[in-house]
Design a protein around this motif. Structure first.
Motif, PDB file in Angstrom:
ATOM      1  N   GLN A 135       0.824  -1.217   0.000  1.00 38.48           N
ATOM      2  CA  GLN A 135       0.000   0.000   0.000  1.00 38.48           C
ATOM      3  C   GLN A 135       0.857   1.265   0.000  1.00 38.48           C
ATOM      4  O   GLN A 135       0.491   2.268  -0.630  1.00 38.48           O
ATOM      5  CB  GLN A 135      -0.960  -0.027   1.185  1.00 38.48           C
ATOM      6  CG  GLN A 135      -1.984  -1.155   1.118  1.00 38.48           C
ATOM      7  CD  GLN A 135      -2.737  -1.196  -0.206  1.00 38.48           C
ATOM      8  OE1 GLN A 135      -3.218  -0.161  -0.696  1.00 38.48           O
ATOM      9  NE2 GLN A 135      -2.863  -2.373  -0.788  1.00 38.48           N
ATOM     10  N   GLU A 136       1.991   1.211   0.673  1.00 39.31           N
ATOM     11  CA  GLU A 136       2.917   2.346   0.659  1.00 39.31           C
ATOM     12  C   GLU A 136       3.429   2.601  -0.755  1.00 39.31           C
ATOM     13  O   GLU A 136       3.483   3.752  -1.225  1.00 39.31           O
ATOM     14  CB  GLU A 136       4.081   2.040   1.599  1.00 39.31           C
ATOM     15  CG  GLU A 136       5.182   3.079   1.639  1.00 39.31           C
ATOM     16  CD  GLU A 136       6.344   2.652   2.530  1.00 39.31           C
ATOM     17  OE1 GLU A 136       7.466   3.142   2.291  1.00 39.31           O
ATOM     18  OE2 GLU A 136       6.126   1.827   3.445  1.00 39.31           O
ATOM     19  N   LEU A 142       0.876   6.331  -7.278  1.00 40.45           N
ATOM     20  CA  LEU A 142      -0.282   7.164  -7.606  1.00 40.45           C
ATOM     21  C   LEU A 142       0.031   8.645  -7.396  1.00 40.45           C
ATOM     22  O   LEU A 142      -0.470   9.501  -8.131  1.00 40.45           O
ATOM     23  CB  LEU A 142      -1.483   6.740  -6.769  1.00 40.45           C
ATOM     24  CG  LEU A 142      -2.115   5.400  -7.191  1.00 40.45           C
ATOM     25  CD1 LEU A 142      -3.215   5.002  -6.215  1.00 40.45           C
ATOM     26  CD2 LEU A 142      -2.670   5.483  -8.616  1.00 40.45           C
ATOM     27  N   GLY A 143       0.878   8.950  -6.425  1.00 35.18           N
ATOM     28  CA  GLY A 143       1.324  10.327  -6.258  1.00 35.18           C
ATOM     29  C   GLY A 143       2.150  10.797  -7.442  1.00 35.18           C
ATOM     30  O   GLY A 143       1.985  11.925  -7.933  1.00 35.18           O
ATOM     31  N   PHE A 144       3.029   9.935  -7.921  1.00 37.20           N
ATOM     32  CA  PHE A 144       3.841  10.245  -9.104  1.00 37.20           C
ATOM     33  C   PHE A 144       2.959  10.471 -10.329  1.00 37.20           C
ATOM     34  O   PHE A 144       3.161  11.424 -11.092  1.00 37.20           O
ATOM     35  CB  PHE A 144       4.811   9.082  -9.346  1.00 37.20           C
ATOM     36  CG  PHE A 144       5.605   9.189 -10.620  1.00 37.20           C
ATOM     37  CD1 PHE A 144       6.708  10.026 -10.713  1.00 37.20           C
ATOM     38  CD2 PHE A 144       5.260   8.429 -11.730  1.00 37.20           C
ATOM     39  CE1 PHE A 144       7.442  10.109 -11.888  1.00 37.20           C
ATOM     40  CE2 PHE A 144       5.985   8.503 -12.905  1.00 37.20           C
ATOM     41  CZ  PHE A 144       7.081   9.354 -12.984  1.00 37.20           C
ATOM     42  N   VAL A 148       3.376  14.232 -11.376  1.00 41.17           N
ATOM     43  CA  VAL A 148       4.336  14.365 -12.473  1.00 41.17           C
ATOM     44  C   VAL A 148       3.672  14.132 -13.827  1.00 41.17           C
ATOM     45  O   VAL A 148       3.719  14.997 -14.706  1.00 41.17           O
ATOM     46  CB  VAL A 148       5.518  13.398 -12.268  1.00 41.17           C
ATOM     47  CG1 VAL A 148       6.514  13.534 -13.420  1.00 41.17           C
ATOM     48  CG2 VAL A 148       6.202  13.683 -10.931  1.00 41.17           C
ATOM     49  N   LEU A 149       3.042  12.994 -14.020  1.00 43.91           N
ATOM     50  CA  LEU A 149       2.439  12.702 -15.324  1.00 43.91           C
ATOM     51  C   LEU A 149       1.153  13.483 -15.523  1.00 43.91           C
ATOM     52  O   LEU A 149       0.865  13.937 -16.635  1.00 43.91           O
ATOM     53  CB  LEU A 149       2.181  11.202 -15.450  1.00 43.91           C
ATOM     54  CG  LEU A 149       3.411  10.308 -15.321  1.00 43.91           C
ATOM     55  CD1 LEU A 149       3.034   8.847 -15.529  1.00 43.91           C
ATOM     56  CD2 LEU A 149       4.506  10.716 -16.299  1.00 43.91           C
ATOM     57  N   GLY A 150       0.367  13.646 -14.464  1.00 46.21           N
ATOM     58  CA  GLY A 150      -0.864  14.407 -14.560  1.00 46.21           C
ATOM     59  C   GLY A 150      -0.670  15.900 -14.492  1.00 46.21           C
ATOM     60  O   GLY A 150      -1.594  16.670 -14.773  1.00 46.21           O
ATOM     61  N   GLU A 198      -6.262  10.513 -16.267  1.00 51.26           N
ATOM     62  CA  GLU A 198      -7.088  10.120 -15.129  1.00 51.26           C
ATOM     63  C   GLU A 198      -7.015   8.612 -14.896  1.00 51.26           C
ATOM     64  O   GLU A 198      -7.590   7.824 -15.647  1.00 51.26           O
ATOM     65  CB  GLU A 198      -8.538  10.535 -15.375  1.00 51.26           C
ATOM     66  CG  GLU A 198      -8.734  12.035 -15.519  1.00 51.26           C
ATOM     67  CD  GLU A 198     -10.174  12.426 -15.802  1.00 51.26           C
ATOM     68  OE1 GLU A 198     -11.018  11.514 -15.961  1.00 51.26           O
ATOM     69  OE2 GLU A 198     -10.454  13.639 -15.859  1.00 51.26           O
ATOM     70  N   PRO A 199      -6.290   8.183 -13.840  1.00 51.23           N
ATOM     71  CA  PRO A 199      -6.231   6.755 -13.524  1.00 51.23           C
ATOM     72  C   PRO A 199      -7.625   6.186 -13.258  1.00 51.23           C
ATOM     73  O   PRO A 199      -8.434   6.801 -12.565  1.00 51.23           O
ATOM     74  CB  PRO A 199      -5.359   6.710 -12.268  1.00 51.23           C
ATOM     75  CG  PRO A 199      -4.547   7.960 -12.321  1.00 51.23           C
ATOM     76  CD  PRO A 199      -5.447   8.990 -12.939  1.00 51.23           C
TER      77      PRO A 199
END
Length: 256
Positions: A135-136, A142-144, A148-150, A198-199
């Motif tokens: 989970q970490e 997801l933060g990246f 960064v990508l988003g 958008e994931p």
């Protein structure tokens, strides 16, 4: 069977043994298909199995990532001309409910003869480790993706990765943060600017995190299926399969 065991058994029946009746026993009667070329439902899958069997298509699975009822396979398909190229890199995602496979998503991309980094689209690390950090690591990736990508906060990139240690398997991008930034700039110069990223869902197991993303690039809809490997709290390796989303599909389920 576990979701992983069930999916691997279905995949073997469908793409290795080309046995539609064995596969039929493992899927639900209301099987939902998201591959744009394949009709939804059990009979759509049966037709696909017959097609790939006649074509002599073969499959190799390189990685299996499982979280909950979702199973991600990182595959290579050969003799795959019926799907656009002789060799394809792919991510296949299956959802399992009540002992049956009920839903499937995928993304396919032709494998080029050469790549910018010298790495193939499916080689590299395969061992799953650090299960206690699943989970970490998922939150890190997801933060990246978001920052960064988003484009929410690209200045935070060093929080997610060491600029020098980023092994790249995208065939058009060189290693390291410099390779990623150069590729983004080159795509932008060609008008391929990402305006939506958008994931839709993420699947993580230990040091591997997979994310499926609905995107708009160059004004057109695209699907980005990405896999990242995390080591000591930093992203160190990346694979992806990227494809345009067609306007017409063999069903009404959409790409995601």
């Amino acid at each position: 069977m576990t979701p992983k065991d069930l999916v691997l058994a279905l995949f073997s029946a469908a793409f290795l043994n080309h046995d539609p009746e064995a596969a039929r026993q493992m899927v639900s009667t209301d099987y939902v298909q998201h591959n744009p070329q394949v009709p939804t439902g059990t009979e759509g899958l049966m037709g696909l199995i017959s097609l790939v069997g006649q074509a002599g298509m073969t499959a190799t699975t390189h990685r299996v990532i499982t979280e909950g009822n979702l199973v991600v396979l990182h595959n290579t398909y050969d003799n795959a001309d019926a799907f656009g190229a002789s060799s394809l890199a792919a991510f296949d995602i299956f959802r399992v409910e009540d002992g049956k496979v009920v839903e499937h998503w995928d993304n396919l991309q032709p494998i080029p003869e050469t790549t910018a980094s010298g790495r193939g689209m499916t080689d590299g690390a395969v061992e799953i480790t650090d299960l206690d950090k699943t989970q970490e690591n998922k939150a890190l990736v997801l933060g990246f993706v978001r920052d960064v990508l988003g484009g929410a906060a690209p200045e935070n990139v060093s929080k997610y990765m060491d600029p020098e240690v980023y092994m790249q398997h995208n065939p058009s991008i060189e290693d390291g943060l410099s390779g990623l930034m150069a590729a983004i700039e080159a795509f932008a110069a060609q008008g391929m600017i990402i305006t939506k990223f958008e994931p839709q869902f993420a699947v993580a197991e230990g040091n591997f995190v997979f994310v499926a993303t609905d995107a708009v690039m160059g004004g057109e809809p695209w699907a980005f299926f990405d896999l990242w490997r995390v080591e000591d709290g930093k992203i160190v390796e990346h694979w992806d399969v990227v494809s345009p989303i067609p306007s017409e599909m063999a069903h009404g389920n959409g790409k995601f």
